[in-house]
Design an enzyme around this catalytic site. Structure first.
Site, mmCIF file in Angstrom:
data_model
loop_
_atom_site.group_PDB
_atom_site.id
_atom_site.type_symbol
_atom_site.label_atom_id
_atom_site.label_comp_id
_atom_site.label_asym_id
_atom_site.label_seq_id
_atom_site.Cartn_x
_atom_site.Cartn_y
_atom_site.Cartn_z
ATOM 1 N N TYR A 140 -12.421 48.582 -6.742
ATOM 2 C CA TYR A 140 -11.418 49.599 -7.081
ATOM 3 C C TYR A 140 -11.232 49.746 -8.585
ATOM 4 O O TYR A 140 -10.848 50.792 -9.069
ATOM 5 C CB TYR A 140 -10.060 49.242 -6.466
ATOM 6 C CG TYR A 140 -9.832 49.786 -5.075
ATOM 7 C CD1 TYR A 140 -10.737 49.538 -4.059
ATOM 8 C CD2 TYR A 140 -8.698 50.547 -4.788
ATOM 9 C CE1 TYR A 140 -10.521 50.024 -2.783
ATOM 10 C CE2 TYR A 140 -8.473 51.045 -3.514
ATOM 11 C CZ TYR A 140 -9.384 50.783 -2.518
ATOM 12 O OH TYR A 140 -9.168 51.269 -1.259
ATOM 13 N N LYS A 191 -18.928 38.957 2.323
ATOM 14 C CA LYS A 191 -20.277 39.427 2.661
ATOM 15 C C LYS A 191 -21.254 38.555 1.896
ATOM 16 O O LYS A 191 -22.103 39.023 1.134
ATOM 17 C CB LYS A 191 -20.395 40.920 2.303
ATOM 18 C CG LYS A 191 -21.628 41.609 2.832
ATOM 19 C CD LYS A 191 -21.634 41.811 4.337
ATOM 20 C CE LYS A 191 -22.966 42.373 4.791
ATOM 21 N NZ LYS A 191 -23.096 42.440 6.266
ATOM 22 N N ASP A 223 -18.511 42.508 8.489
ATOM 23 C CA ASP A 223 -18.905 43.341 9.632
ATOM 24 C C ASP A 223 -18.489 42.668 10.944
ATOM 25 O O ASP A 223 -17.941 43.305 11.842
ATOM 26 C CB ASP A 223 -20.404 43.670 9.594
ATOM 27 C CG ASP A 223 -21.293 42.453 9.354
ATOM 28 O OD1 ASP A 223 -20.773 41.363 9.018
ATOM 29 O OD2 ASP A 223 -22.528 42.589 9.511
ATOM 30 N N ASP A 247 -8.660 46.961 2.434
ATOM 31 C CA ASP A 247 -8.229 48.339 2.699
ATOM 32 C C ASP A 247 -8.669 48.740 4.100
ATOM 33 O O ASP A 247 -7.883 49.286 4.887
ATOM 34 C CB ASP A 247 -8.848 49.264 1.642
ATOM 35 C CG ASP A 247 -8.474 50.718 1.864
ATOM 36 O OD1 ASP A 247 -7.285 50.983 2.125
ATOM 37 O OD2 ASP A 247 -9.370 51.588 1.783
HETATM 38 C C1 IPM Z 1 -3.839 51.777 0.884
HETATM 39 C C2 IPM Z 1 -4.321 53.168 0.568
HETATM 40 C C3 IPM Z 1 -4.682 53.232 -0.906
HETATM 41 C C4 IPM Z 1 -5.827 52.272 -1.132
HETATM 42 C C5 IPM Z 1 -5.029 54.640 -1.414
HETATM 43 C C6 IPM Z 1 -3.923 55.624 -1.130
HETATM 44 C C7 IPM Z 1 -5.363 54.630 -2.876
HETATM 45 O O1 IPM Z 1 -5.386 53.502 1.402
HETATM 46 O O2 IPM Z 1 -2.833 51.363 0.272
HETATM 47 O O3 IPM Z 1 -4.436 51.125 1.729
HETATM 48 O O4 IPM Z 1 -6.995 52.625 -0.909
HETATM 49 O O5 IPM Z 1 -5.558 51.147 -1.533
HETATM 50 MG MG MG Z 2 -5.787 52.065 2.930
#
Ligand code: IPM
Ligand code: MG
Length: 360
Positions: A140, A191, A223, A247
């Site tokens: 990210y 992974k 996975d 996520d």
């Molecule tokens: C989450 C959301 C966020 C992320 C988005 C909105 C940026 O999906 O909090 O899980 O990907 O972290």
């Molecule tokens: Mg999310």
């Protein structure tokens, strides 16, 4: 005095946060819990108000506050904005600026809502698991990133998945601490069969585990973990994983409960200060209709009281009040399963009433 930053955000955010504020007001009136609440715009609302998804004044408020309550960000009217002005940037900016590296995402099946899951009742009955997601590193935020041109003129997109040892170590400790307060079982998801960064992740997890001899540490490839989550989710107690894996897996885990509208989350820094938000999004399709479920936001206030404000007693009261309104049969649309439903505001009022009714 305790200061709480209130960031309603976009879509259904303002409606559900208003109900959580009613609960905080009730804690003040009935239980003498005094907190100063101050609101500020973030996400699309931040862009509308100040041309930025994370206005400076909002970030300053959040830095000063003891805890942050966030509704949700995002909406179709902002989709065409350049990436750096999109509502999601407000959320990612807050996570990063406040160093909220440890994201706790519980997935709990309320027995009153057992029918809501798409899985068979025996698979999910009693489900109570916690995903600890690393929130300020990994792909990210890794550099370099971008879209560039190759020599032949073709474009390529690229991102970087990188974790420094100290980042892995601190999320490991956070997850082991959570596991110590639960059933002392931790599954680290990686992974490591393909990625060097996962190899290091696993090595550090094992190293840190030496400081937590009571916790049983296991490892699973991501996975397989996604498969095991829908096959037999009750094998897990606490899971810890990287930002992007977390996520994805946390959405799966949430859906096991059938009621994403019920699930809160906490994002914590090293000192336990945190931002609290429902894990569902801004649901623009039902925004402004007084139909959204405010319980995840109300339960986020409970997590805030437990993890940042040192009031587990009040957290428990809120959780009991939520359970009481479910026992009364009150349901918002998302959990009504075709039956009759109540409005966002009615649900909030019912929780407040249940809180008042508790012996005190
Ligand atoms: C989450 C959301 C966020 C992320 C988005 C909105 C940026 O999906 O909090 O899980 O990907 O972290
Ligand atoms: Mg999310």
């Amino acid at each position: 005095m305790t200061k709480i930053a209130i960031l309603p955000g976009d879509g259904i955010g303002p409606e559900i946060v208003a109900e959580a504020v009613k609960v905080l007001d009730c804690l003040r009136d009935e239980y003498g819990f005094a907190a100063e609440l101050e609101s500020a715009p973030v996400g699309g609302a931040g862009y509308d108000a100040a041309g930025q998804p994370l206005p400076d004044a909002t970030l300053t408020l959040c830095r000063e506050a003891d805890a942050v309550l966030l509704g949700a960000v995002g909406g179709p009217q902002y989709d065409a904005l350049p990436r750096e002005l999109r509502p999601e940037r407000g959320l990612l900016g807050l996570r990063s600026a406040l160093q909220l590296f440890s994201n706790l995402r519980p997935a709990v099946l309320y027995p009153q809502l057992a029918g809501a899951s798409s899985l068979k009742p025996e698979i999910v009955a009693g489900l109570d698991l916690m995903i600890v997601r690393e929130l300020t590193g990994g792909i990210y935020f890794g550099q370099p990133r971008g879209i560039r041109e190759r020599e032949n003129g073709e474009r390529e997109g690229y991102n970087t998945l990188v974790y420094a040892e100290h980042e892995i170590e601190r999320i490991a400790r956070s997850a082991f601490d959570v596991a110590m307060k639960r059933n002392k079982r931790l599954c680290s998801v990686d992974k490591a069969n393909v990625l060097e960064v996962s190899e290091l992740w696993r090595e550090v997890m094992i190293r840190v585990s030496a400081d937590y001899p009571e916790v049983e540490l296991t490892h699973m490839y991501v996975d397989n973990a996604s498969m095991q989550l829908v096959k037999w989710p009750k094998q897990f107690d606490v899971m810890v994983t990287k930002n992007m894996f977390g996520d994805i897996l946390s959405d799966t885990a949430a859906m096991l409960t059938g009621s994403i509208g019920m699930l809160p989350s906490a994002s914590l820094d090293a000192s336990g200060k945190g931002m609290y938000e429902p894990i569902h999004g801004s649901a623009p399709d039902i925004a402004g209709q007084n139909r959204a479920n405010p319980l995840a936001t109300i339960l986020s206030v409970a997590m805030m009281l437990r993890y940042s404000l040192g009031r587990p007693d009040l957290a428990e009261r809120i959780e009991l009040a939520v359970s009481a309104v479910l026992d009364q049969g009150l349901r918002t649309d998302d959990i009504a399963d075709g039956g009759s439903s109540v409005s966002t505001a009615d649900m909030g009022d019912a929780v407040v009433q249940a809180l008042r009714n508790q012996e005190h």
